[in-house]
Design an enzyme around this catalytic site. Structure first.
Site, PDB file in Angstrom:
ATOM      1  N   GLY A  96      -8.792  25.480  23.163  1.00  0.00           N
ATOM      2  CA  GLY A  96      -8.934  26.712  22.394  1.00  0.00           C
ATOM      3  C   GLY A  96     -10.384  27.135  22.258  1.00  0.00           C
ATOM      4  O   GLY A  96     -11.119  26.607  21.416  1.00  0.00           O
ATOM      5  N   GLY A 103     -14.066  37.066  24.272  1.00  0.00           N
ATOM      6  CA  GLY A 103     -13.619  36.527  25.544  1.00  0.00           C
ATOM      7  C   GLY A 103     -14.812  36.107  26.381  1.00  0.00           C
ATOM      8  O   GLY A 103     -15.185  34.930  26.407  1.00  0.00           O
ATOM      9  N   SER A 104     -15.466  37.098  27.003  1.00  0.00           N
ATOM     10  CA  SER A 104     -16.644  36.782  27.816  1.00  0.00           C
ATOM     11  C   SER A 104     -17.809  36.284  26.967  1.00  0.00           C
ATOM     12  O   SER A 104     -18.711  35.627  27.474  1.00  0.00           O
ATOM     13  CB  SER A 104     -17.075  38.018  28.602  1.00  0.00           C
ATOM     14  OG  SER A 104     -16.078  38.365  29.532  1.00  0.00           O
ATOM     15  N   ILE A 135      -4.229  31.039  25.160  1.00  0.00           N
ATOM     16  CA  ILE A 135      -4.386  29.598  25.336  1.00  0.00           C
ATOM     17  C   ILE A 135      -3.235  29.039  26.180  1.00  0.00           C
ATOM     18  O   ILE A 135      -2.088  28.991  25.723  1.00  0.00           O
ATOM     19  CB  ILE A 135      -4.444  28.878  23.959  1.00  0.00           C
ATOM     20  CG1 ILE A 135      -5.489  29.537  23.061  1.00  0.00           C
ATOM     21  CG2 ILE A 135      -4.715  27.386  24.166  1.00  0.00           C
ATOM     22  CD1 ILE A 135      -6.881  29.657  23.659  1.00  0.00           C
ATOM     23  N   THR A 136      -3.573  28.603  27.400  1.00  0.00           N
ATOM     24  CA  THR A 136      -2.574  28.001  28.286  1.00  0.00           C
ATOM     25  C   THR A 136      -2.021  26.728  27.642  1.00  0.00           C
ATOM     26  O   THR A 136      -2.791  25.909  27.144  1.00  0.00           O
ATOM     27  CB  THR A 136      -3.205  27.679  29.655  1.00  0.00           C
ATOM     28  OG1 THR A 136      -3.660  28.897  30.227  1.00  0.00           O
ATOM     29  CG2 THR A 136      -2.198  27.017  30.591  1.00  0.00           C
ATOM     30  N   LEU A 176     -15.574  24.405  31.097  1.00  0.00           N
ATOM     31  CA  LEU A 176     -15.184  25.529  31.951  1.00  0.00           C
ATOM     32  C   LEU A 176     -15.753  25.368  33.342  1.00  0.00           C
ATOM     33  O   LEU A 176     -15.123  25.723  34.338  1.00  0.00           O
ATOM     34  CB  LEU A 176     -15.661  26.859  31.344  1.00  0.00           C
ATOM     35  CG  LEU A 176     -14.993  27.270  30.046  1.00  0.00           C
ATOM     36  CD1 LEU A 176     -15.581  28.578  29.544  1.00  0.00           C
ATOM     37  CD2 LEU A 176     -13.489  27.415  30.239  1.00  0.00           C
ATOM     38  N   GLN A 220      -2.601  46.100  66.308  1.00  0.00           N
ATOM     39  CA  GLN A 220      -4.003  45.812  65.989  1.00  0.00           C
ATOM     40  C   GLN A 220      -4.267  45.788  64.484  1.00  0.00           C
ATOM     41  O   GLN A 220      -5.001  44.933  63.993  1.00  0.00           O
ATOM     42  CB  GLN A 220      -4.910  46.843  66.663  1.00  0.00           C
ATOM     43  CG  GLN A 220      -4.927  46.681  68.186  1.00  0.00           C
ATOM     44  CD  GLN A 220      -5.808  47.701  68.873  1.00  0.00           C
ATOM     45  OE1 GLN A 220      -6.442  48.544  68.228  1.00  0.00           O
ATOM     46  NE2 GLN A 220      -5.852  47.653  70.189  1.00  0.00           N
ATOM     47  N   GLY A 224       5.495  44.607  53.957  1.00  0.00           N
ATOM     48  CA  GLY A 224       6.150  45.869  53.638  1.00  0.00           C
ATOM     49  C   GLY A 224       6.934  45.764  52.344  1.00  0.00           C
ATOM     50  O   GLY A 224       6.477  45.153  51.386  1.00  0.00           O
ATOM     51  N   GLU A 267     -11.331  32.009  32.805  1.00  0.00           N
ATOM     52  CA  GLU A 267     -12.404  31.033  33.119  1.00  0.00           C
ATOM     53  C   GLU A 267     -13.660  31.741  33.619  1.00  0.00           C
ATOM     54  O   GLU A 267     -14.304  31.298  34.552  1.00  0.00           O
ATOM     55  CB  GLU A 267     -11.929  30.037  34.175  1.00  0.00           C
ATOM     56  CG  GLU A 267     -10.604  29.411  33.860  1.00  0.00           C
ATOM     57  CD  GLU A 267     -10.741  28.125  33.079  1.00  0.00           C
ATOM     58  OE1 GLU A 267     -11.860  27.608  32.968  1.00  0.00           O
ATOM     59  OE2 GLU A 267      -9.722  27.647  32.564  1.00  0.00           O
TER      60      GLU A 267
END
Lengths: 393, 264
Positions: free
Chosen positions: A133, A140-141, A166-167, A245, A285, A345, A369
Site C-alpha cells: 500500500g 499516484g505519481s 492495491i493489487t 518499486l 507487405q 481483424g 509502477e
C-alpha cells in the site's frame, strides 16, 4: 525454411543452464495449468486462487531471496520466470511481482530478523499472501505527498488514511503499508498490517476493463492500532518504497516481453492461416511489416532486459536504467498487442485469442509502477541533471 | 532400494521438425530439447517409490550430447539424487543404448530400472526389452495403474506400482483392458502414459540440482564397438493433409460419407 519461435537473435545462447531450466519449467506450468483457466477468470474478474499452492511449489515467490525457504536464483532467471508468467497473463505476473518484489523484498530488506523468519517462509510457500500500500487516491505519481499517517501512542502505532489501486488488497493476509510518521517524506516508514486488525478494511475496485484476472482494492485505516514491532525498522523515507518499486519495475520489464511474444506468435500463426484475396495475409507487405516490427522490438526488449539483469546480478544496476527498460518495453508491448489486434481483424477483439486480453492488461502496466511519462522524467533527469517533476511549481 | 531411471533428451514435440538436405537427419540448430515425456513419468514413479519407502536413491542416466546434461539436470531438479551421463555425439541405435545401459547397471547395481516405454523422437521402444534380455532380468512393460489421473491417490502422489520384499507388483495396459503381474526384483519397468502426472522441476529444485553429482562416462567406457547396427537411410515428412470441407447440414454430411468417403 521459416524461422519459428521468437528468439530471433539467439539470446538463448547467452543463458546459463539454470536460467533456461527456470524459464522452461515456468513455461510448461503456464501452458498446462494456467492457460486453460485464464479466459474464464478474465471474464469473471477473478484470480485462479486454486493455483496459488502450485505456483508456490514451483518456487516463484521470492525466488531471488537466499534462505528463508526461497529458491535463491539470480535476477536473469527470475526475469525469465516473470516473462513466462506474463505470457500467460499480466494478472498472473502481477500476483507474483507483488508477493515477491513488493512484500517479501521490503520485509527482507527493511525488516527485523524475527519478521523475516516469520513471514518469508510462509509467503514463499504461498500460505500467506501480501499486498503493498503506497498509492493513494490523490497521490499516484507523487507518493511523497501521501496523507496516511502513523503516530506513536504508547506501545502502539496508530494508522489513519487510505490506499488506492492495491493489487491483492482484499485477498492479502498482510499489507505492507507506507505512512508518514512526521510531516516530511523522510518520515515515511513501512508497516506490516495483518488482515483482521481492527480499523483496517479492504474493499474491491469493480468495473475494471484491464487486469481483470487480478484483484484490485482500496485499503482504509481508521484508528488502526498496530503493535510497535509492526514497523519495518530499517525503512527511512520515500527511498524505501521506491526501492521496492525498482525491484518490481525490473520484473515488469521482463514480464511484458512474454505478453508481447504471445501476441506476436498468435498474430504470425493467424496471418499464415488466414486467406484473403486468394493468399495468406502473411504474404502481404503491410502484414509483414507489422510482424517484423513486433519481432524486432521483442528482440530489443529481451536484449535490454538481459543486460540489465546481468548488471543487477553484479550489483551495478542504477534505477534510471530500470526506468528506461520499463518505459521502453511496456510501451512496445502495448504497441505490439495493438498491431497483433489489427492483424487478427475482427477476431482480434474476441477472447478466443489472447490478444485483446493482453492489450487491455498492458494499459494498466503502462500506468502502474511509475507511468510511462514519469519514467521519461526519471531518465530525463538522469541525463540532464535537471528535474522536470516540479516544472509546474 | 536403489532406482535407476533413464532420461533421454529429445526434440521438443511441440516444435516443427525440419529434415536436413542430406535426408537422413534433422536440423538441430536452435532446436529445443526436453526430457522424453515417458521418461519423466519414470522419474516421477521412482521419486514416489523412494519417498513412500522413506529412503533410497534415485540415479538418473542419460546417453547423448554434452548439452543433454540440461535434461539430466531436469531429472535432478525434479528430485533424483545424482546423475550419470554417457557423453557421446554420434548416431546410436537400441543395441548400442541397451549395451551401454547394461554396463551402467552393472556398475550401479540398482534394484529397479525405470524407463519410458519409448522415446518420442524415434518411437522405437526397444531398449527396455533389450536391456532386460542382456541382464537376464524380468520386465514389466507399458506399466499403468488402475486408479485414474484425477484420483485422490494421484493427488497425494502415491506410487502406482508396489514393492513387497523382492516382488514388484504392477498393472499393465493391454488391448482392451488391464493386466496385473508380479515381477521378481531386480527388474526393468517401462512406463505408459497413465501411470502418473510428473511434477514440474521447481526453482529451488533447479538450484539444488546444480550441486548434485553428475558422473561423466565416455561411450567407449560402456560399449565394445560403437558402430551402430541400424542405419537411417531416409527421413520423410508426412504427406500434407488436404484441407477439410464444411457441409451445410447433417443430411449432406451423411450423403457425402456414403457416396464420397464411402465409410457408411
Amino acid at each position: 525454411m521459416t524461422f519459428e519461435g521468437w528468439d530471433f537473435c539467439r539470446i538463448d545462447d547467452e543463458l546459463s543452464e539454470e536460467e533456461r531450466m527456470a524459464r522452461d519449467t515456468t513455461r510448461r506450468f503456464v501452458d498446462d495449468r494456467f492457460k486453460p483457466l485464464i479466459t474464464e477468470h478474465f471474464r469473471k474478474g477473478t484470480f485462479p486462487m486454486q493455483l496459488v499452492p502450485e505456483i508456490a511449489e514451483l518456487g516463484v515467490f521470492g525466488a531471488t531471496i537466499k534462505g528463508y525457504d526461497c529458491a535463491g536464483m539470480n535476477n536473469v532467471a527470475y526475469g525469465l520466470v516473470l516473462q513466462e508468467l506474463e505470457r500467460g497473463d499480466s494478472g498472473l505476473r502481477s500476483f507474483a511481482s507483488v508477493q515477491s518484489s513488493l512484500v517479501m523484498y521490503p520485509i527482507w530488506r527493511y525488516g527485523t530478523e524475527a519478521q523475516k523468519q516469520h513471514w518469508l517462509p510462509l509467503m514463499a510457500r504461498g500460505k500467506k499472501i501480501g499486498c503493498f500500500g503506497l498509492t493513494e487516491a490523490d497521490f499516484g505519481s507523487d507518493p511523497g505527498g501521501m496523507r496516511t499517517r502513523a503516530t506513536l501512542d504508547g506501545d502502539h502505532w496508530v494508522l489513519n488514511g487510505s490506499k488506492m489501486w492495491i493489487t491483492n488488497g482484499s485477498i492479502a493476509d498482510v499489507a505492507v503499508v507506507w505512512a508518514k510518521t512526521g510531516d516530511s517524506q523522510d518520515s515515511i516508514k513501512g508497516f506490516l498490517v495483518e488482515k483482521g486488525t481492527p480499523g483496517f478494511t479492504a474493499s474491491n475496485i469493480e468495473g475494471k476493463f484491464s487486469l481483470r484476472a487480478s484483484v484490485t482494492s482500496e485499503l482504509a485505516f481508521d484508528g488502526c492500532r498496530l503493535k510497535k514491532d509492526a514497523v519495518l525498522p530499517e525503512s527511512h523515507g520515500l527511498g524505501a518504497p521506491l526501492s521496492c518499486l525498482n525491484q518490481a519495475r525490473y520484473g515488469i520489464s521482463w514480464g511484458v516481453i512474454g505478453a508481447a511474444a504471445d501476441c506476436y506468435e498468435t498474430a504470425r500463426a493467424y496471418a499464415l492461416e488466414r486467406v484473403q484475396f486468394g493468399s495468406p495475409i502473411a504474404g502481404f507487405q503491410l502484414v509483414q511489416e507489422k510482424l517484423v516490427t513486433m519481432l524486432t522490438e521483442i528482440s530489443k526488449a529481451q536484449l535490454l532486459c538481459l543486460r540489465l539483469g546481468r548488471l543487477k546480478d553484479q550489483d551495478k544496476l542504477r534505477p534510471p536504467q530500470v526506468s528506461m527498460a520499463k518505459r521502453n518495453n511496456v510501451s512496445w508491448a502495448l504497441e505490439i498487442a495493438r498491431l497483433a489486434r489489427e492483424v487478427l481483424g475482427a477476431n482480434g477483439i474476441a477472447d478466443e485469442y489472447p490478444v485483446i486480453r493482453h492489450m487491455l492488461n498492458l494499459e494498466s502496466v503502462y500506468t502502474y509502477e511509475g507511468t510511462h511519462d514519469i519514467h521519461t522524467l526519471i531518465v530525463g533527469r538522469d541525463i540532464t541533471g535537471l528535474d522536470a517533476f516540479h516544472a509546474g511549481a | 532400494m536403489k532406482y535407476l531411471v533413464t532420461v533421454k533428451s529429445v526434440e521438443d514435440p511441440e516444435i516443427k521438425i525440419k529434415i536436413k538436405p542430406d535426408g537422413t537427419s534433422i536440423e538441430t540448430d536452435q532446436v529445443k530439447y526436453v526430457v522424453n515425456p515417458f521418461d519423466e513419468i519414470a522419474v516421477e514413479e521412482a521419486l514416489r517409490l523412494r519417498d513412500a519407502a522413506g529412503g533410497g536413491e534415485v540415479v538418473a542416466v542419460t546417453i547423448g550430447r554434452k548439452d543433454a546434461q540440461q535434461q539430466l539436470r531436469t531429472a535432478l531438479a525434479m528430485g533424483a539424487d545424482r546423475g550419470v551421463h554417457v557423453v557421446c555425439d554420434q548416431p546410436l541405435d537400441p543395441t548400442l543404448v541397451s549395451e551401454a545401459l547394461a554396463k551402467v547397471v552393472e556398475g550401479e547395481k540398482p534394484d529397479l530400472v525405470l524407463m519410458g516405454k519409448q522415446a518420442v523422437d524415434d518411437d522405437q521402444g526397444q531398449v527396455g526389452a533389450m536391456l532386460a534380455e542382456r541382464l537376464g532380468w524380468g520386465q514389466a512393460s507399458f506399466v499403468s495403474k488402475e486408479t485414474s489421473l484425477e484420483s485422490e491417490d494421484e493427488k497425494a502422489k502415491k506410487p502406482g506400482v508396489s514393492i513387497a520384499g523382492t516382488t514388484l507388483q504392477v498393472v499393465r495396459e493391454v488391448d482392451g483392458g488391464m493386466e496385473s503381474v508380479t515381477v521378481t526384483l531386480p527388474a526393468i519397468l517401462t512406463t505408459d502414459l497413465r501411470l502418473n502426472v510428473p511434477r514440474y522441476a521447481s526453482l529451488p529444485g533447479i538450484m539444488k540440482a546444480k550441486k548434485k553429482e553428475v558422473k561423466e562416462l565416455k561411450l567407449a567406457d560402456v560399449v565394445a564397438d560403437p558402430t551402430p547396427k541400424v542405419k537411417i537411410l531416409k527421413l520423410e515428412p508426412p504427406a500434407q493433409r488436404k484441407a477439410g470441407i464444411k457441409v451445410a447440414d447433417v443430411p449432406t454430411l451423411v450423403t457425402k460419407l456414403k457416396t464420397e468417403a464411402k465409410v457408411l
